[in-house]
Design an enzyme around this catalytic site. Structure first.
Site, PDB file in Angstrom:
ATOM      1  NE  ARG A 230      35.855  34.818  37.667  1.00  0.00           N
ATOM      2  CZ  ARG A 230      36.098  36.126  37.748  1.00  0.00           C
ATOM      3  NH1 ARG A 230      35.307  36.902  38.481  1.00  0.00           N
ATOM      4  NH2 ARG A 230      37.117  36.669  37.106  1.00  0.00           N
ATOM      5  CG  ASN A 255      44.488  28.027  39.830  1.00  0.00           C
ATOM      6  OD1 ASN A 255      45.328  27.215  39.448  1.00  0.00           O
ATOM      7  ND2 ASN A 255      44.819  29.140  40.443  1.00  0.00           N
ATOM      8  CG  ASN A 281      42.839  28.030  43.986  1.00  0.00           C
ATOM      9  OD1 ASN A 281      43.237  28.698  43.031  1.00  0.00           O
ATOM     10  ND2 ASN A 281      41.909  28.460  44.819  1.00  0.00           N
ATOM     11  NE  ARG A 286      48.076  35.894  36.889  1.00  0.00           N
ATOM     12  CZ  ARG A 286      46.909  36.255  36.367  1.00  0.00           C
ATOM     13  NH1 ARG A 286      46.804  36.426  35.060  1.00  0.00           N
ATOM     14  NH2 ARG A 286      45.850  36.436  37.143  1.00  0.00           N
ATOM     15  CG  ASP A 303      38.508  34.464  34.820  1.00  0.00           C
ATOM     16  OD1 ASP A 303      38.576  35.619  35.279  1.00  0.00           O
ATOM     17  OD2 ASP A 303      38.078  33.497  35.492  1.00  0.00           O
ATOM     18  CG  ASP A 304      37.739  39.534  35.336  1.00  0.00           C
ATOM     19  OD1 ASP A 304      38.949  39.575  35.035  1.00  0.00           O
ATOM     20  OD2 ASP A 304      37.297  39.869  36.447  1.00  0.00           O
ATOM     21  CD  GLU A 390      48.684  37.109  40.703  1.00  0.00           C
ATOM     22  OE1 GLU A 390      47.869  37.382  39.794  1.00  0.00           O
ATOM     23  OE2 GLU A 390      48.433  37.320  41.906  1.00  0.00           O
ATOM     24  CG  ASP A 391      49.498  41.695  40.368  1.00  0.00           C
ATOM     25  OD1 ASP A 391      49.819  41.413  41.537  1.00  0.00           O
ATOM     26  OD2 ASP A 391      48.476  42.349  40.083  1.00  0.00           O
ATOM     27  NE  ARG A 434      47.423  44.612  44.291  1.00  0.00           N
ATOM     28  CZ  ARG A 434      47.750  43.659  43.430  1.00  0.00           C
ATOM     29  NH1 ARG A 434      47.497  42.383  43.726  1.00  0.00           N
ATOM     30  NH2 ARG A 434      48.336  43.945  42.291  1.00  0.00           N
TER      31      ARG A 434
END
Length: 477
Positions: A230, A255, A281, A286, A303-304, A390-391, A434
């Site tokens: 992106r 990635n 990827n 992170r 990134d956003d 991952e968070d 999740r």
């Protein structure tokens, strides 16, 4: 004295989150020279066996959970495999000889560009900030000092290393648990690197922005930004970082399978932008402990994610006072699903939260080492399987280690990215995965380490009415 049967029953108890009860004071438990087994095991003399039922009933739920948690940590780190037992034996010998452990491995940060390629430059946009609000000084990159306590910590913190942090196997460049000097140290000879506000006189407005203050010496932070094909969104986000005070560098984790376009113009934001070529990827990238990250403080950004400069600076200041916690902006919580008897991930507005998304959060680089090398591999595999969670995994890890919830700063609950395509997080499949992640992680850990918190952090003079001519710490925070 001990027997194979005793050791087997001990391991089974710890592995399953139970508290072993041992009668007699002659049993020698593994690595008892350094491991404080009284924090995880109930010992009782045989003469008092008739009191056992009554004594066990005196343990509160808090005591039981604390001992189960400690026992689980001891089993994970010291006894869960042949390799961990061998490592623990070597660590015992090394501690006797007062030899520091080997440094923890850092992840190489190969550039996505070859040695001869020179990326094109793009003139950075001026930051979108109030001209009357100064965020702080800009200064050359300053890496955090490393391995200052690798020997002294081994002597002073032997007990904590073995029984609180449960990690005598590695020496880390720095940890979030280093002791803090008293306030007078800044002015009585130990003030190298301190930047007290108003040179110690305090203040707000101009005096506040010119120095970090706080209880630790001056430092900077590194922004780590994960991206996947992106380019325009990435460049737009990088441009917004121009002029951010105390920023050491930006590490972009590329990635994508294809390298960046050769005609892509990279903004000059006043600090280095290091674009790392990833091996695959993976969202786990992170949290890799890249050697390009030279600061203790890491700001993980999507990134956003569009954060204002004052939000970044306030988050950094708060993190400096809570270095062992995740400090960030969007809050989430885990909720019990009564109908299905399981845990759900919830992003609704709430007065209670238990997670802070690492798409915009500060954490200590120490946790990158733990995430990569100490956290169970099954969790990282699940992150790769779903390309998600991952968070959540990082929040589980930090709460598991510290037994503290994260800290949410400012009123921001979500992000608005004009012109960005629809994010994966808005897909219902994303939320279903999740839900599954929370339940799977809880199964791996043996319990849910996430803790709830009911407050967020705002600056000291926020919403305070000040006399005319006086300034607040931040205009909008």
């Amino acid at each position: 004295m001990s027997t194979p049967l005793t050791q087997i029953r001990l391991l089974e108890s710890l592995q399953n989150g139970a508290i072993p009860v041992i009668l007699g004071d002659y049993v020698q438990l593994p690595f008892g020279e350094h491991v404080d087994w009284k924090r995880a095991v109930v010992f009782l003399h045989k003469a008092r066996v008739t009191e056992l039922h009554f004594l066990l009933r005196t343990f509160t739920d808090n005591d039981v959970i604390s001992m189960r948690h400690q026992g689980r940590l001891i089993w994970e780190r010291y006894l869960s495999s042949v390799q961990s037992s061998i490592d623990t034996l070597l660590a015992t010998v090394r501690t006797r000889l007062q030899l520091p452990a080997l440094p923890a491995l850092q992840e190489p940060s190969p550039s996505v560009f070859n040695t001869t390629f020179v990326p094109l430059k793009l003139e950075a946009l001026l930051p979108d900030i109030d001209p009357d609000e100064r965020m702080g000084p800009t200064e050359p990159p300053y890496p955090s000092p490393t391995f200052r306590r690798n020997f002294s910590s081994m002597l002073v913190n032997t007990y904590e290393t073995w029984n609180r942090w449960i990690d005598p196997f590695h020496s880390y460049p720095y940890t979030p648990f280093d002791p803090i000097l008293p306030s007078d140290a800044k002015f009585l000879g130990s003030g190298v690197g301190f930047r007290p506000i108003g040179q110690g006189a305090g203040g707000s407005g101009k005096e506040f922005t010119e120095a970090l203050g706080g209880n630790v010496p001056r430092e900077q932070f590194t922004i780590v930004m994960l991206t996947y094909e992106r380019e325009s969104i990435l460049i737009n986000s990088l441009q917004r970082l121009y002029g951010v005070p105390f920023l050491n560098k930006v590490v972009v984790i590329w990635n994508g399978l294809r390298p960046p376009s050769e005609d892509l113009r990279w903004p000059d934001i006043g600090v280095p932008i290091h674009v790392v070529s990833s091996k695959k990827n993976s969202l786990n990238n992170r949290f890799l402990p890249y050697d390009a990250i030279e600061t203790e403080a890491v700001l993980s950004l999507d990134d956003d994610a569009h954060l204002r400069h004052d939000e970044i600076m306030f988050g950094f200041r708060v993190w400096r006072e809570a270095r062992d916690r995740v400090v960030g902006f969007p809050g989430r919580f885990h909720a019990w699903d009564i109908r299905n008897s399981g845990w759900n991930y919830n992003s609704n507005y709430t007065c209670e939260l238990s997670m802070v998304l690492t798409g915009a959060a500060f954490f200590h680089k120490y946790y990158s080492y733990l995430y990569t090398y100490s956290m169970p591999q099954a969790i990282r595999d699940k992150v790769d399987e779903y390309m998600n969670c991952e968070d959540i995994a990082m929040n589980f890890l930090v709460s598991h280690i510290t037994r503290k919830p994260p800290l949410k700063v400012t009123s921001r609950w979500t992000f608005r990215c004009p012109g960005c395509p629809v994010a994966l997080s808005e897909d219902d499949t994303h939320f279903q995965e999740r839900h599954k992640c929370i339940n799977f992680f809880a199964h791996v850990y043996g319990y849910v380490p996430l803790l709830n918190t009911q407050f967020r952090v705002d600056s000291v003079l926020f919403k305070t009415r000040l006399p005319h001519g006086k300034q607040k710490c931040f205009k909008f925070i």
